[in-house]
Design a protein around this motif. Structure first.
Motif, PDB file in Angstrom:
ATOM      1  N   PRO A   1       0.808  -1.215   0.000  1.00 42.62           N
ATOM      2  CA  PRO A   1       0.000   0.000   0.000  1.00 42.62           C
ATOM      3  C   PRO A   1       0.845   1.271   0.000  1.00 42.62           C
ATOM      4  CG  PRO A   1      -0.939  -1.602   1.500  1.00 42.62           C
ATOM      5  CD  PRO A   1       0.396  -2.153   1.067  1.00 42.62           C
ATOM      6  N   TYR A   2       0.590   2.110  -0.989  1.00 47.71           N
ATOM      7  CA  TYR A   2       1.303   3.367  -1.254  1.00 47.71           C
ATOM      8  C   TYR A   2       2.818   3.224  -1.092  1.00 47.71           C
ATOM      9  CZ  TYR A   2      -0.699   3.506   3.491  1.00 47.71           C
ATOM     10  OH  TYR A   2      -1.146   3.168   4.748  1.00 47.71           O
ATOM     11  N   GLY A   3       3.323   2.010  -1.341  1.00 44.08           N
ATOM     12  CA  GLY A   3       4.760   1.774  -1.431  1.00 44.08           C
ATOM     13  C   GLY A   3       5.510   1.673  -0.127  1.00 44.08           C
ATOM     14  N   HIS A   4       4.817   1.521   1.015  1.00 40.69           N
ATOM     15  CA  HIS A   4       5.492   1.533   2.314  1.00 40.69           C
ATOM     16  C   HIS A   4       5.730   0.126   2.861  1.00 40.69           C
ATOM     17  CE1 HIS A   4       5.130   5.757   2.333  1.00 40.69           C
ATOM     18  NE2 HIS A   4       5.186   5.935   3.637  1.00 40.69           N
ATOM     19  N   LEU A   5       6.957  -0.115   3.317  1.00 35.72           N
ATOM     20  CA  LEU A   5       7.331  -1.388   3.920  1.00 35.72           C
ATOM     21  C   LEU A   5       8.092  -1.141   5.215  1.00 35.72           C
ATOM     22  CD1 LEU A   5       8.718  -3.206   0.755  1.00 35.72           C
ATOM     23  CD2 LEU A   5       6.742  -3.985   2.087  1.00 35.72           C
ATOM     24  N   ARG A   6       7.898  -2.026   6.185  1.00 38.38           N
ATOM     25  CA  ARG A   6       8.755  -2.059   7.365  1.00 38.38           C
ATOM     26  C   ARG A   6       9.858  -3.087   7.126  1.00 38.38           C
ATOM     27  NH1 ARG A   6       3.671  -1.735   9.405  1.00 38.38           N
ATOM     28  NH2 ARG A   6       3.511  -3.927   9.978  1.00 38.38           N
ATOM     29  N   SER A   7      10.931  -2.970   7.866  1.00 40.85           N
ATOM     30  CA  SER A   7      12.077  -3.856   7.639  1.00 40.85           C
ATOM     31  C   SER A   7      11.695  -5.324   7.828  1.00 40.85           C
ATOM     32  CB  SER A   7      13.243  -3.476   8.566  1.00 40.85           C
ATOM     33  OG  SER A   7      12.854  -3.541   9.932  1.00 40.85           O
ATOM     34  N   LYS A   8      10.797  -5.624   8.769  1.00 40.40           N
ATOM     35  CA  LYS A   8      10.411  -7.024   8.963  1.00 40.40           C
ATOM     36  C   LYS A   8       9.645  -7.549   7.754  1.00 40.40           C
ATOM     37  CE  LYS A   8       6.030  -6.442  11.506  1.00 40.40           C
ATOM     38  NZ  LYS A   8       5.311  -6.796  12.751  1.00 40.40           N
ATOM     39  N   GLN A   9       8.930  -6.686   7.065  1.00 37.22           N
ATOM     40  CA  GLN A   9       8.233  -7.098   5.848  1.00 37.22           C
ATOM     41  C   GLN A   9       9.219  -7.353   4.712  1.00 37.22           C
ATOM     42  OE1 GLN A   9       5.657  -3.621   5.788  1.00 37.22           O
ATOM     43  NE2 GLN A   9       3.888  -4.879   6.336  1.00 37.22           N
ATOM     44  N   VAL A  10      10.246  -6.534   4.624  1.00 37.22           N
ATOM     45  CA  VAL A  10      11.286  -6.752   3.609  1.00 37.22           C
ATOM     46  C   VAL A  10      11.990  -8.084   3.864  1.00 37.22           C
ATOM     47  CG1 VAL A  10      13.417  -5.839   2.600  1.00 37.22           C
ATOM     48  CG2 VAL A  10      11.597  -4.263   3.304  1.00 37.22           C
ATOM     49  N   ARG A  11      12.260  -8.381   5.112  1.00 38.31           N
ATOM     50  CA  ARG A  11      12.890  -9.666   5.446  1.00 38.31           C
ATOM     51  C   ARG A  11      11.973 -10.836   5.089  1.00 38.31           C
ATOM     52  NH1 ARG A  11      14.725  -6.451   9.873  1.00 38.31           N
ATOM     53  NH2 ARG A  11      17.006  -6.257   9.841  1.00 38.31           N
ATOM     54  N   LYS A  12      10.687 -10.658   5.284  1.00 37.41           N
ATOM     55  CA  LYS A  12       9.753 -11.727   4.926  1.00 37.41           C
ATOM     56  C   LYS A  12       9.744 -11.944   3.409  1.00 37.41           C
ATOM     57  CE  LYS A  12       7.483 -13.914   7.071  1.00 37.41           C
ATOM     58  NZ  LYS A  12       7.668 -15.322   7.561  1.00 37.41           N
ATOM     59  N   LEU A  13       9.793 -10.887   2.636  1.00 35.01           N
ATOM     60  CA  LEU A  13       9.868 -11.036   1.177  1.00 35.01           C
ATOM     61  C   LEU A  13      11.129 -11.802   0.790  1.00 35.01           C
ATOM     62  CD1 LEU A  13       8.742  -7.481  -0.010  1.00 35.01           C
ATOM     63  CD2 LEU A  13       7.367  -9.571   0.050  1.00 35.01           C
ATOM     64  N   ALA A  14      12.238 -11.495   1.442  1.00 35.23           N
ATOM     65  CA  ALA A  14      13.490 -12.209   1.171  1.00 35.23           C
ATOM     66  C   ALA A  14      13.355 -13.689   1.516  1.00 35.23           C
ATOM     67  CB  ALA A  14      14.635 -11.580   1.967  1.00 35.23           C
ATOM     68  N   GLU A  15      12.747 -13.966   2.654  1.00 36.26           N
ATOM     69  CA  GLU A  15      12.574 -15.353   3.088  1.00 36.26           C
ATOM     70  C   GLU A  15      11.705 -16.136   2.097  1.00 36.26           C
ATOM     71  OE1 GLU A  15      10.375 -17.776   6.742  1.00 36.26           O
ATOM     72  OE2 GLU A  15      10.803 -15.635   6.965  1.00 36.26           O
ATOM     73  N   LEU A  16      10.617 -15.529   1.630  1.00 35.26           N
ATOM     74  CA  LEU A  16       9.734 -16.199   0.683  1.00 35.26           C
ATOM     75  C   LEU A  16      10.427 -16.412  -0.660  1.00 35.26           C
ATOM     76  CD1 LEU A  16       6.310 -14.430   1.356  1.00 35.26           C
ATOM     77  CD2 LEU A  16       7.160 -16.583   2.287  1.00 35.26           C
ATOM     78  N   ALA A  17      11.254 -15.458  -1.072  1.00 37.13           N
ATOM     79  CA  ALA A  17      11.997 -15.610  -2.328  1.00 37.13           C
ATOM     80  C   ALA A  17      12.950 -16.796  -2.257  1.00 37.13           C
ATOM     81  CB  ALA A  17      12.768 -14.331  -2.643  1.00 37.13           C
ATOM     82  N   ARG A  18      13.568 -16.997  -1.097  1.00 38.10           N
ATOM     83  CA  ARG A  18      14.480 -18.138  -0.914  1.00 38.10           C
ATOM     84  C   ARG A  18      13.727 -19.450  -0.845  1.00 38.10           C
ATOM     85  NH1 ARG A  18      17.254 -14.570   2.494  1.00 38.10           N
ATOM     86  NH2 ARG A  18      16.007 -15.206   4.276  1.00 38.10           N
ATOM     87  N   LYS A  19      12.632 -19.423  -0.118  1.00 37.34           N
ATOM     88  CA  LYS A  19      11.930 -20.651   0.224  1.00 37.34           C
ATOM     89  C   LYS A  19      11.009 -21.144  -0.889  1.00 37.34           C
ATOM     90  CE  LYS A  19       9.278 -22.412   4.226  1.00 37.34           C
ATOM     91  NZ  LYS A  19       8.675 -21.986   5.523  1.00 37.34           N
TER      92      LYS A  19
END
Length: 560
Positions: free
Chosen positions: A59-77
């Motif tokens: 939403p409107y381009g906003h992320l928290r660092s824990k959300q960025v880490r979750k995206l990284a985790e899903l990309a790996r997994k």
């Protein structure tokens, strides 16, 4: 940033459970492809050229660092170790297995993320200025209004099956970095002479097969009426928009057919039924949403940090990066930083899992744990101390996100194209990379100055090629991939759609074509004129003559 309440979390968790069961039934043969298709699209899942693609809302381009880490985790997994950031400030996974998507959605829900309404004929992710809340030229922070629109539009039962997809953008600064004139609804938040907040409402903008600039239909709207007025616009569209032809189903076609004046009159008639009704925004509700967007704990700092100034004097490479990638901040001693995802040799907008983890660390260390996505497919750290910019630059170099090319020719906006998308007529990533390689000289790029290059693999225009100073469109010609050139497009307060200059070119010709366009620009440039200023002054003919020199020119459809 907005934080989920109990209600938000409950509806997202319910949607995850619902989709998990729908996927189970499909894989068990209990649902046909036709039955499953609208269900998966409602959850952001497309079937692309090689694999499913999952689009996740930001939403409107906003992320928290824990959300960025979750995206990284899903990309790996669950994927191939990377993600793609889009021009809608969303993120896409290009290789998930269909059976794993429910689990991905479940994991996303643990960090307040979802894929709801990232596809389908509904109201999509509302976008805004990537520097909202910190921009030095900001008049009103648009983010609370974006959040109000998000809450209103999510699961809106009346607008779940519109004639076509529907996109809203909100701007609150002097410069329009949200491209509001190119959206189905564009909202400009402004102040009147008395210092009161209100909205300009533009309707009927959009790109795709029939690109159009939006029309102003409401010069001043009081904040309390925002949702009731948007309801009226959507109801007029839902009633009169075409459903017999998807190419003529967007609101822009309706507005043009009716005329903006007649469309605005219809909206006023509809609005009369619910103006001051139950969806009128109360002062308390407006205040509730504004409380989520308070300022972080800024330190009292000098307007100019002495160490930062010295580093710019002593380090030319750092100074070059500051010039292109650092944006002036509202608060003394701070800056906003754009991390470039446009390094030569890398698909524009892509980031690996390792890079995402590193960006999360940078956000925690330098920017109050927040990351933003721009519609230019880059990442932003919005609140960096000037004193920390040198250290941030060093870290950004280490992960490949410090290319000093924001706004320059190699900062290409590019859709995934034929490498992934089943709708694409042609590949776009290889062409973008070939152009980046041809102009891989930072000194020359800086000399050329600002040039917006946008590239799409098909007429759907996900790469926004119509509004690039130089636009590239992939077309299918006799079952071969060719590329059309448009010139003169731009976004912002003076948004304009570019014009096709002539027949398309083969892929291998594109670097030379781009070189010829730049040659004409350089030859005709006066002083430090920008590319678009030269184009406006001399027109398309000199460019056309150069790129088609010695070639026959024949007319060709723009939507080949």
């Amino acid at each position: 940033m907005y934080i989920y309440d109990e209600y938000d979390q409950k509806i997202v968790d319910q949607r995850v459970a619902q989709y998990r069961d729908q996927t189970r039934r499909y894989l068990a043969g209990e649902l046909t492809d036709d039955e499953f298709r609208p269900l998966r699209l409602q959850n952001g899942l497309y079937i692309q050229r090689h694999a499913p693609m999952l689009r996740v809302a930001i939403p409107y381009g906003h992320l928290r660092s824990k959300q960025v880490r979750k995206l990284a985790e899903l990309a790996r997994k669950y994927d191939k170790g990377y993600v793609h950031f889009t021009t809608r400030q969303n993120v896409q996974f290009n290789w998930p297995a269909l059976e794993n998507v429910p689990e991905m959605l479940a994991e996303l829900s643990t960090v307040e993320m979802h894929a709801i309404q990232t596809s389908g004929a509904c109201i999509r992710n509302t976008t805004s200025d990537q520097f909202a809340g910190v921009a030095h030229d900001e008049i009103v922070d648009p983010r609370p209004w974006c959040e109000i629109i998000r809450q209103w539009s999510t699961f809106h039962p009346e607008f779940a099956h519109l004639p076509r997809k529907f996109k809203i953008a909100v701007n609150g600064a002097k410069e329009d970095r949200a491209a509001i004139l190119l959206h189905d609804i564009g909202i400009n938040v402004k102040l009147n002479a008395a210092g009161e907040v209100g909205f300009e409402i533009f309707v009927g903008g959009g790109l795709g097969r029939t690109p159009m600039i939006g029309d102003l239909i409401k010069p001043w709207l009081e904040p309390k009426h925002l949702l009731t007025y948007l309801n009226a616009v959507l109801r007029v569209y839902n009633r009169y928009g075409r459903r017999d032809n998807k190419y003529k189903a967007r609101i822009k076609i309706l507005v043009k057919a009716m005329t903006p004046e007649a469309f605005a009159a219809k909206v006023e008639q509809e609005w009369a039924f619910e103006k001051d009704g139950p969806q009128t925004l109360t002062d308390a509700e407006i205040a509730r949403n504004h409380r989520f967007f308070t300022k972080p704990a800024y330190e009292a700092l000098p307007a100019q940090d002495a160490g930062f100034a010295a580093a710019q004097r002593d380090n030319a490479a750092f100074a070059r990066w500051v010039e292109r990638n650092v944006f002036a901040h509202q608060v003394a001693g701070y800056a906003a930083v754009t991390l470039s995802l446009k390094k030569t040799g890398v698909p524009p907008g892509d980031a690996t899992d390792a890079q995402l983890d590193a960006v999360a660390e940078l956000a925690d260390r330098f920017s109050f744990g927040e990351v933003r996505v721009s519609h230019g497919q880059n990442l932003i750290l919005a609140d960096v101390k000037q004193a920390d910019l040198l250290a941030l630059w060093e870290e950004a170099k280490r992960i490949g996100f410090a290319t000093p090319n924001i706004g320059l020719l190699t900062d290409v906006i590019c859709c995934p194209g034929g490498d992934f998308c089943s709708l694409a007529n042609a590949k776009s990533i290889p062409v973008a990379q070939a152009i980046q390689e041809r102009f891989d000289d930072l000194d020359y790029l800086f000399d050329l100055g600002e040039i917006d290059v946008n590239m799409s693999g098909c007429i759907n225009a996900c790469g926004h090629h119509h509004i690039g100073n130089i636009g590239v469109l992939g077309v299918d010609k006799n079952n071969a991939e060719y590329y059309q050139i448009t010139l003169g497009g731009r976004q912002g307060v003076d948004a304009k759609v570019g014009k096709v200059i002539g027949p398309s070119f083969a892929q291998e010709e594109m670097p030379d074509v781009m070189s010829k366009i730049i040659e004409v620009f350089v030859a005709n440039r006066e002083g430090d004129e920008r590319f678009i200023e030269v184009f406006d002054r001399i027109g398309a003919e000199p460019f056309k003559a150069k790129v088609y020199e010695g070639k026959p020119i024949r007319k060709e459809k723009a939507d080949a």
